[in-house]
Design an enzyme around this catalytic site. Structure first.
Site, PDB file in Angstrom:
ATOM      1  N   LEU A 178     -16.994  13.152  -1.084  1.00  0.00           N
ATOM      2  CA  LEU A 178     -16.933  13.756   0.246  1.00  0.00           C
ATOM      3  C   LEU A 178     -16.992  15.277   0.182  1.00  0.00           C
ATOM      4  O   LEU A 178     -16.383  15.903  -0.677  1.00  0.00           O
ATOM      5  CB  LEU A 178     -15.608  13.329   0.903  1.00  0.00           C
TER       6      LEU A 178
ATOM      7  N   GLU B 235     -15.954  18.026   6.565  1.00  0.00           N
ATOM      8  CA  GLU B 235     -16.510  18.566   7.801  1.00  0.00           C
ATOM      9  C   GLU B 235     -15.989  19.987   8.044  1.00  0.00           C
ATOM     10  O   GLU B 235     -16.597  20.778   8.751  1.00  0.00           O
ATOM     11  CB  GLU B 235     -16.046  17.639   8.937  1.00  0.00           C
TER      12      GLU B 235
ATOM     13  N   ARG C 273     -19.493  12.720  14.227  1.00  0.00           N
ATOM     14  CA  ARG C 273     -20.056  12.389  12.916  1.00  0.00           C
ATOM     15  C   ARG C 273     -21.219  11.411  13.010  1.00  0.00           C
ATOM     16  O   ARG C 273     -22.185  11.507  12.264  1.00  0.00           O
ATOM     17  CB  ARG C 273     -18.967  11.798  12.013  1.00  0.00           C
TER      18      ARG C 273
ATOM     19  N   HIS D 174     -20.199   9.312   6.842  1.00  0.00           N
ATOM     20  CA  HIS D 174     -19.894  10.741   6.905  1.00  0.00           C
ATOM     21  C   HIS D 174     -21.176  11.513   6.632  1.00  0.00           C
ATOM     22  O   HIS D 174     -21.894  11.196   5.680  1.00  0.00           O
ATOM     23  CB  HIS D 174     -18.831  11.101   5.874  1.00  0.00           C
TER      24      HIS D 174
ATOM     25  N   GLN E 132     -17.987   4.273   9.766  1.00  0.00           N
ATOM     26  CA  GLN E 132     -18.426   5.657   9.850  1.00  0.00           C
ATOM     27  C   GLN E 132     -19.174   6.077   8.593  1.00  0.00           C
ATOM     28  O   GLN E 132     -18.685   5.890   7.477  1.00  0.00           O
ATOM     29  CB  GLN E 132     -17.212   6.573  10.034  1.00  0.00           C
TER      30      GLN E 132
ATOM     31  N   HIS F  57     -17.935   6.051   4.852  1.00  0.00           N
ATOM     32  CA  HIS F  57     -16.715   6.852   4.732  1.00  0.00           C
ATOM     33  C   HIS F  57     -15.473   6.175   5.288  1.00  0.00           C
ATOM     34  O   HIS F  57     -14.405   6.276   4.704  1.00  0.00           O
ATOM     35  CB  HIS F  57     -16.945   8.172   5.458  1.00  0.00           C
TER      36      HIS F  57
ATOM     37  N   GLY G 268       0.825  -1.200   0.000  1.00  0.00           N
ATOM     38  CA  GLY G 268       0.000   0.000   0.000  1.00  0.00           C
ATOM     39  C   GLY G 268       0.860   1.250   0.000  1.00  0.00           C
ATOM     40  O   GLY G 268       1.764   1.386   0.827  1.00  0.00           O
TER      41      GLY G 268
ATOM     42  N   ARG H 163     -14.746   7.569  14.676  1.00  0.00           N
ATOM     43  CA  ARG H 163     -13.539   8.383  14.493  1.00  0.00           C
ATOM     44  C   ARG H 163     -13.888   9.863  14.448  1.00  0.00           C
ATOM     45  O   ARG H 163     -14.895  10.253  13.857  1.00  0.00           O
ATOM     46  CB  ARG H 163     -12.853   7.997  13.182  1.00  0.00           C
TER      47      ARG H 163
ATOM     48  N   PHE I   7     -13.208  21.441  14.047  1.00  0.00           N
ATOM     49  CA  PHE I   7     -13.794  20.226  13.475  1.00  0.00           C
ATOM     50  C   PHE I   7     -14.727  19.627  14.525  1.00  0.00           C
ATOM     51  O   PHE I   7     -14.699  20.021  15.693  1.00  0.00           O
ATOM     52  CB  PHE I   7     -12.667  19.232  13.134  1.00  0.00           C
TER      53      PHE I   7
END
Lengths: 245, 594
Positions: free
Chosen positions: B260, B263, B294, B250, B248, B361, B20, B405, B126
């Site tokens: 997306l 936020e 969230r 979003h 999650q 998300h 990755g 998260r 945030f």
């Protein structure tokens, strides 16, 4: 119905590339070209193209759409369909691996060549290096490049000398570091670009500006580099006098 | 088509292998590049195409720029609360206290952060952020490069990997883990997407930095490449996954497209409105309003829609209002959002609100690890390190996010734990830690999956099965969950397993065969989906992102714990949450309100 003409080439089976026409019903919604390709791939799984973010920020799906480079994922088919046809070809000037997938080795090599990383040999402070908002603003229009190669592969000078002409994408990044108040290697960076090919093969054709899917202006950055090379002054003087601030 | 075995494929040997090339993988590789160890990053896309590039709003960290008195302990408090108390407090403490170092390093590497007038890094408010342990009001702790922080971070990391001479195997796809007889991980089977060449990439340390798997849902903010490849490999190898019920949603994915909308829009002063034009979050979270956690905001939106106050013809979304911020603020702070909104919603936020809907998300769960990135399994109720296997970033569950998260904590997670894994691997390999060689049977076993798909002459269509899988997950395991629905979902998945095990790869060609990649990706998606489904069905409470209509309350007596999914038995067990930070007192579970 629309005709989607796709450049096809599989090195294992095809001696020469050819164009394959897929005739499909025009989608009711104005979807993006990438979604159209995904629909076609469900019918013919052998079509090969790169894709990742599907929102225009990763730079995977640069291709030649009706003769003009762009990103499939942010090009609505309403823009791409001309006389009930869409022509899709790989980015020009680079070797084709398969179908719409090109070998980007030379493109990336030019990027590596300009040392695309901040150079500052002074001891960094315990916190961040300070940078005024005005100095930071100088990076806008430069750092946003997504390395999709739409610009460099639309540039005749890059087609001609992909090994020696740095090309618009990498030159934009060269200037991104020259323009960064935190970078101390301006003189060396300029020296590295001072040969007859690296920058000077840009003849201001402006295809790069015309195709950039992020609305960036490599031509402007190249102009700045050229004028810095010509005036051969120290970085501070130039940045103050170039009217960028 | 050729059948691969250990004697007809190449073996490439490394000290450390990172699967990755996103934020966490490249932060790990950067640490290792300086070490002199032979390292390679295996990435199925060119690294800057990784999904980190899509992160927008920022990286949350108490660097005390916006507020000189900011304190990492306040960030830790917010994160523990945000996790609904099943985030591990030792790991959260490590992330929040080490965070400033990791963020300053990024700045020194050249990350073009936005700035305050005094030249320091710009920070914005945030969701879920507070000062003074929730007593001092809203904090502004998210460090940002306009609304392109992920792009800036990913490119900066790639650039510095070039600087340090990291070795990349770009457009290589890792298929399966190779395990020796001791069940140690000795590397992976992988192939070059460009040429089709298959190889055994042998390594003393294999780091899964493969990101999330949002593509198990039909509506997601995630890139098309987010197919949980590392987790899929680990599950197929019989290694457990933790907290897989915790996904999650979003609050603000663009309606219809899924892209997306950060936020940070609400951090800069934007807010959500329903069909009546009401700022409904004032009812659900009187203090934090639109900047509640969230999970809280996403549920409130769904309730508004269910109660008939949704916007549009179908009343199936709400609006995010930004026009009152003015074009100067929007162009300076949220230029990427303006661009995305024009492209995918046909709306210019300078004049009109953006239609948004909660969208899958982020995967809070993943391969369980300690703070050094070492993956572990459990044996007789005790954690047992899996030699040779590491995991970092979204693929891992360390766990700093617990059941929910906080925004901006994912980028911090990537760089803090990528760095930590790199440091640990260097030390471990220098002191002789390593794994025994796998024998040829072990390698052949790891090749079975690839050989099977290559030899398929008939079977199920990849695209069809994928759609089926995604719609099961979307319908039965969404924002609100119910036992009877989920039971249906679990049984639908067991039918899909048959199809996933019998996919038809029509195109057997070697060169840039993306249909082979997509078939293998679907198998990874399936493993992740099944883990999600079984864990969701069995956690009989509501906590964080896991909200059940049939078990509406948090049940600390029974479920103040991680869930651990065993892919062989397909069962769920419980694992203790760490409540023992080193430098601060434990944050005890409290009722979570915003």
């Amino acid at each position: 119905m629309i005709d989607v003409n796709i450049y096809r080439y599989n090195p294992e089976t095809d001696k020469f590339p050819y164009t394959q026409t897929y005739t499909i019903k025009k989608p009711e919604k104005d979807i993006m070209l990438l979604e159209l390709l995904n629909i076609l791939k469900e019918q013919d799984s052998s079509i090969s193209y790169r894709r990742s973010c599907r929102e225009g920020v990763c730079g995977s799906d640069g291709m030649n759409i009706n003769g003009k480079n762009g990103l499939a994922c942010i090009t609505p088919i309403s823009q791409a369909i001309k006389k009930n046809k869409i022509e899709l070809r790989p980015l020009p000037g680079l070797p084709v691996i398969r179908d719409l997938v090109v070998d980007m080795t030379e493109f990336y090599a030019q990027y590596d060549k300009i040392k695309p990383f901040l150079q500052n040999e002074t001891q960094p402070p315990a916190q961040e290096r300070l940078q005024s908002p005005a100095d930071r603003d100088k990076l806008d229009g430069l750092y946003e490049c997504i390395l999709c190669a739409c610009c460099s592969t639309s540039c005749p000078s890059f087609w001609w000398n992909p090994d020696k002409f740095v090309g618009p994408a990498a030159l934009l990044q060269a200037y991104r570091f020259i323009a960064d108040s935190r970078d101390t290697k301006t003189a060396e960076r300029l020296e590295g670009l001072s040969d007859p090919f690296s920058v000077y093969r840009c003849h201001g054709i402006m295809n790069c500006v015309n195709v950039c899917p992020k609305d960036l202006n490599p031509n402007h950055a190249i102009g700045e580099i050229k004028s810095m090379l010509l005036s051969n002054k120290k970085k501070e003087n130039i940045i103050v006098s170039d009217g960028l601030g | 088509m050729q059948n691969y075995n250990s004697s007809n494929i190449k073996t490439l040997e490394f000290d450390a292998l990172i699967i990755g090339g996103g934020g966490s993988g490249m932060r790990t590789s950067l640490e290792l590049a300086k070490s002199g160890l032979k390292t390679a990053v295996v990435s199925k896309v060119f690294p800057t195409r990784s999904h980190t590039v899509s992160a927008q709003g920022g990286i949350t960290c108490a660097i005390a720029s916006e507020d000189p008195n900011d304190d990492w302990r306040w960030h830790m408090y917010d994160t523990v609360k945000g996790s609904d108390y099943i985030g591990d407090q030792d790991a959260i403490e490590y992330m929040c206290s080490e965070g400033p170092k990791a963020v300053f390093e990024l700045e020194h590497m050249g990350l073009p952060f936005s700035r305050f007038e005094n030249g320091r890094i710009y920070q914005r408010p945030f969701g879920g952020q507070s000062k003074d342990f929730g007593r001092g009001g809203q904090a502004a702790r998210t460090c940002a490069a306009a609304d392109r922080t992920g792009h800036a971070l990913l490119h900066t990391l790639y650039q510095n990997n070039i600087k340090e001479g990291s070795n990349f195997l770009n457009e290589w796809f890792a298929v399966d883990l190779v395990l020796n007889q001791l069940k140690e991980v000795t590397g992976v089977i992988a192939f070059s997407i460009e040429s089709g060449e298959v190889a055994y990439l042998k390594s003393q340390a294999t780091v899964m930095a493969t990101g999330g798997a949002g593509r198990i849902y039909s509506s997601t903010t995630n890139a098309l490449i987010n197919t949980g490849d590392g987790l899929g490999m680990a599950l197929r190898a019989g290694f457990p996954a933790q907290d897989m019920e915790m996904w999650q949603f979003h609050p603000t994915g663009i309606y219809g497209a899924g892209s997306l909308v950060t936020e940070g829009c609400r951090g800069e002063g934007g807010y959500l409105v329903n069909a009546d034009g009401e700022r409904f979050m004032e009812r659900y979270a009187p203090n934090a309003k639109d900047l509640a956690g969230r999970d809280v905001v996403a549920r409130s939106m769904v309730l508004e829609i269910l109660e008939g106050r949704g916007c549009g013809e179908k009343k199936d979304h709400v609006f995010l209002k930004l026009d009152h911020l003015g074009s100067d603020v929007l162009n300076a702070k949220l230029p990427g959002i303006c661009e995305l909104s024009r492209t995918f919603a046909g709306v210019d936020p300078i004049y009109n609100p953006i239609p948004v809907v909660p969208t899958c998300h982020y995967m809070m769960g993943g391969t369980p690890t300690n703070i050094h990135g070492q993956a572990f399994t459990q044996s007789k109720g005790a954690d047992e390190i899996i030699s040779g296997l590491f995991s970092v970033g979204e693929a891992a569950c360390v766990s700093v996010h617990g059941a929910n998260r906080l925004g901006g904590n994912s980028l911090l997670d990537l760089v803090v734990f990528g760095r930590a894994a790199g440091i640990h691997i260097q030390e471990a390999l220098k002191t002789g830690g390593g794994v025994k060689d796998a024998d040829s049977d072990d390698v052949n076993q790891a090749l079975e999956g690839l050989n099977k798909i290559n030899s398929s002459n008939d079977g199920f269509e990849v695209a069809e099965v994928k759609r089926e899988l995604q719609s099961v997950m979307q319908n039965y395991f969404g924002v609100f969950r119910r036992g009877d629905y989920m039971e249906k979902g679990v049984s639908a998945l067991s039918e899909i397993r048959e199809k996933v095990s019998n996919l038809h790869l029509k195109d057997k060609s070697m060169a840039f065969n993306t249909s082979r990649v997509e078939a293998l990706e679907l198998q990874n998606l399936f493993e992740v989906a099944e883990a999600t489904a079984i864990a969701s069905f069995q956690r009989t409470e509501s906590r964080g992102a896991h909200a059940r209509d049939d078990f509406k309350d948090r049940d600390d007596e029974n479920w103040l714990c991680h869930s651990l999914y065993d892919p062989i038995q397909k069962t769920l067990s419980k694992r203790d949450v760490n409540f023992s930070p080193i430098q601060v007192d434990t944050f005890e579970p409290k009722v979570r309100t915003y």
